[in-house]
Design a protein around this motif. Structure first.
Motif, PDB file in Angstrom:
ATOM      1  N   SER A   1      41.682 -41.839 -85.030  1.00 20.82           N
ATOM      2  CA  SER A   1      42.836 -41.270 -85.722  1.00 20.82           C
ATOM      3  C   SER A   1      42.658 -41.426 -87.228  1.00 20.82           C
ATOM      4  N   MET A   2      42.629 -40.271 -87.910  1.00 18.34           N
ATOM      5  CA  MET A   2      42.511 -40.243 -89.370  1.00 18.34           C
ATOM      6  C   MET A   2      43.615 -39.331 -89.923  1.00 18.34           C
TER       7      MET A   2
ATOM      8  N   ARG B   1      39.035 -49.911 -95.168  1.00 16.04           N
ATOM      9  CA  ARG B   1      39.967 -49.962 -94.034  1.00 16.04           C
ATOM     10  C   ARG B   1      39.211 -50.066 -92.706  1.00 16.04           C
ATOM     11  N   ILE B   2      38.144 -49.300 -92.573  1.00 18.90           N
ATOM     12  CA  ILE B   2      37.351 -49.353 -91.342  1.00 18.90           C
ATOM     13  C   ILE B   2      36.723 -50.731 -91.167  1.00 18.90           C
ATOM     14  N   SER B   3      36.267 -51.310 -92.269  1.00 19.55           N
ATOM     15  CA  SER B   3      35.680 -52.651 -92.215  1.00 19.55           C
ATOM     16  C   SER B   3      36.711 -53.672 -91.729  1.00 19.55           C
ATOM     17  N   LEU B   4      37.935 -53.537 -92.207  1.00 20.92           N
ATOM     18  CA  LEU B   4      39.000 -54.447 -91.770  1.00 20.92           C
ATOM     19  C   LEU B   4      39.351 -54.236 -90.302  1.00 20.92           C
TER      20      LEU B   4
ATOM     21  N   ALA C   1      29.621 -50.903 -82.242  1.00 20.02           N
ATOM     22  CA  ALA C   1      29.334 -50.496 -80.866  1.00 20.02           C
ATOM     23  C   ALA C   1      30.361 -51.038 -79.877  1.00 20.02           C
ATOM     24  N   GLU C   2      31.185 -52.000 -80.305  1.00 21.11           N
ATOM     25  CA  GLU C   2      32.195 -52.590 -79.419  1.00 21.11           C
ATOM     26  C   GLU C   2      33.555 -51.899 -79.533  1.00 21.11           C
ATOM     27  N   VAL C   3      33.666 -50.965 -80.458  1.00 20.81           N
ATOM     28  CA  VAL C   3      34.959 -50.351 -80.738  1.00 20.81           C
ATOM     29  C   VAL C   3      35.140 -49.060 -79.939  1.00 20.81           C
ATOM     30  N   ALA C   4      36.242 -49.011 -79.177  1.00 25.08           N
ATOM     31  CA  ALA C   4      36.563 -47.806 -78.395  1.00 25.08           C
ATOM     32  C   ALA C   4      37.683 -47.000 -79.045  1.00 25.08           C
ATOM     33  N   GLU C   5      38.526 -47.666 -79.837  1.00 26.82           N
ATOM     34  CA  GLU C   5      39.637 -46.996 -80.521  1.00 26.82           C
ATOM     35  C   GLU C   5      39.653 -47.422 -81.982  1.00 26.82           C
ATOM     36  N   LEU C   6      39.889 -46.450 -82.848  1.00 31.38           N
ATOM     37  CA  LEU C   6      39.901 -46.749 -84.276  1.00 31.38           C
ATOM     38  C   LEU C   6      40.992 -45.923 -84.958  1.00 31.38           C
ATOM     39  N   VAL C   7      41.916 -46.608 -85.642  1.00 30.47           N
ATOM     40  CA  VAL C   7      43.012 -45.945 -86.345  1.00 30.47           C
ATOM     41  C   VAL C   7      42.948 -46.334 -87.817  1.00 30.47           C
ATOM     42  N   VAL C   8      42.782 -45.320 -88.674  1.00 30.69           N
ATOM     43  CA  VAL C   8      42.712 -45.571 -90.123  1.00 30.69           C
ATOM     44  C   VAL C   8      43.707 -44.662 -90.863  1.00 30.69           C
ATOM     45  N   ASP C   9      44.822 -44.388 -90.255  1.00 30.12           N
ATOM     46  CA  ASP C   9      45.833 -43.508 -90.835  1.00 30.12           C
ATOM     47  C   ASP C   9      46.276 -43.989 -92.217  1.00 30.12           C
ATOM     48  N   ASN C  10      46.551 -43.026 -93.099  1.00 26.06           N
ATOM     49  CA  ASN C  10      47.173 -43.263 -94.411  1.00 26.06           C
ATOM     50  C   ASN C  10      46.312 -44.053 -95.391  1.00 26.06           C
TER      51      ASN C  10
ATOM     52  N   LEU D   1      32.253 -44.419 -91.422  1.00 30.41           N
ATOM     53  CA  LEU D   1      31.896 -44.198 -90.016  1.00 30.41           C
ATOM     54  C   LEU D   1      30.410 -43.895 -89.909  1.00 30.41           C
ATOM     55  N   THR D   2      29.762 -44.495 -88.928  1.00 29.31           N
ATOM     56  CA  THR D   2      28.330 -44.261 -88.729  1.00 29.31           C
ATOM     57  C   THR D   2      28.050 -43.961 -87.253  1.00 29.31           C
ATOM     58  N   ASP D   3      26.813 -43.629 -86.973  1.00 29.97           N
ATOM     59  CA  ASP D   3      26.408 -43.358 -85.594  1.00 29.97           C
ATOM     60  C   ASP D   3      26.483 -44.603 -84.715  1.00 29.97           C
ATOM     61  N   GLU D   4      26.690 -45.767 -85.338  1.00 33.34           N
ATOM     62  CA  GLU D   4      26.790 -47.011 -84.560  1.00 33.34           C
ATOM     63  C   GLU D   4      28.063 -47.045 -83.709  1.00 33.34           C
ATOM     64  N   PHE D   5      29.058 -46.217 -84.064  1.00 35.48           N
ATOM     65  CA  PHE D   5      30.305 -46.195 -83.294  1.00 35.48           C
ATOM     66  C   PHE D   5      30.127 -45.316 -82.036  1.00 35.48           C
TER      67      PHE D   5
END
Length: 250
Positions: free
Chosen positions: A48-49, A6-9, A17-26, A37-41
């Protein structure tokens, strides 16, 4: 869907490094841990998880810019000290619907000096006596607990306020707008009816005027014809008189 996939999608061909918001609910964590998730974020500010089956935050990477974290409806019961180490600038934390039972679990959040809003709604800890007073005492930096401050004033929500303003505006302007539309409709109907009446009247008036003109013209024509006949009779009589005079002379 697995959390990692889901995170890959969600990256959508962007680098972490370009992502400021990430939603992977459900989505689903296979072993109850954070995956993908890695330190690259390092630029992530909102994560949101919700309802992903988390039981632990031990594998949460370092997210130095993270300010808002949604973790509701998971199975987290403690070990919250990880958040202080990995997300030092966290200001909003939602842990509602988790397995948190003891004040000692909350005490681990004391090092989150920027934490202003904490949500533990629907956690077992909320059934403890003097729950709110105890949490505010343990976490003096927190202003809002479960959406309310110590004086039971509701936390401001800019999005909700905007929606309320829009609804108020619609509600406030609605009746006036409807009223104006009805008035305009009535005026248009009256105007259209008046226009029809006025048009009919003008047409009838025009027809009457034409009839009167025709009658007047006929009268003039009759008078002219009568005058001509009278003049003719007069000339005929004069001619007859001249003929009589000629006969007498003879």
């Amino acid at each position: 869907m697995e959390m990692k996939k889901r995170i890959s999608l969600e990256l959508r061909n962007r680098s972490p490094a370009e992502v400021a918001e990430l939603v992977v609910d459900n989505c689903r964590s296979s072993d109850g841990e954070v995956e993908g998730l890695t330190d690259e974020f390092k630029e992530l500010e909102f994560l949101s998880m919700v309802n992903v089956g988390l039981t632990s935050l031990a594998k949460l990477p370092s997210l130095p810019k993270l300010r808002k974290l949604e973790l509701s409806d998971n199975n987290i019961s403690g070990a919250l000290e990880t958040l202080s180490d990995k997300c030092p600038n966290l200001s909003y934390l939602n842990l509602s619907g988790n397995k948190i039972k003891e004040l000692s679990s909350v005490e681990a959040l004391q090092n989150l000096k920027s934490l202003r809003s904490l949500d533990l709604f629907n956690c077992e800890i909320t059934t403890l006596e003097d729950y709110r007073e105890s949490v505010f005492e343990l976490l003096p930096q927190v202003t809002y607990l479960d959406g309310f401050d110590q004086e039971d004033n509701e936390a401001p929500d800019s999005e909700a306020d905007d929606e309320d303003d829009e609804e108020d505006g619609e509600d406030g302007a609605g009746p006036t707008g409807d009223y104006d539309e009805e008035e305009e409709d009535d005026e248009e109907e009256e105007g259209s009816e008046g226009g029809e009446v006025g048009l009919s009247f003008l047409m009838k008036q025009g027809a009457q005027d034409e009839e009167e003109e025709d009658d007047y013209a006929e009268e003039e024509e009759e008078e002219e014809q009568a005058g001509v006949r009278g003049e003719k009779r007069k000339r005929d009589a004069e001619d007859e008189g001249e003929d009589d005079d000629d006969d007498d002379d003879d």
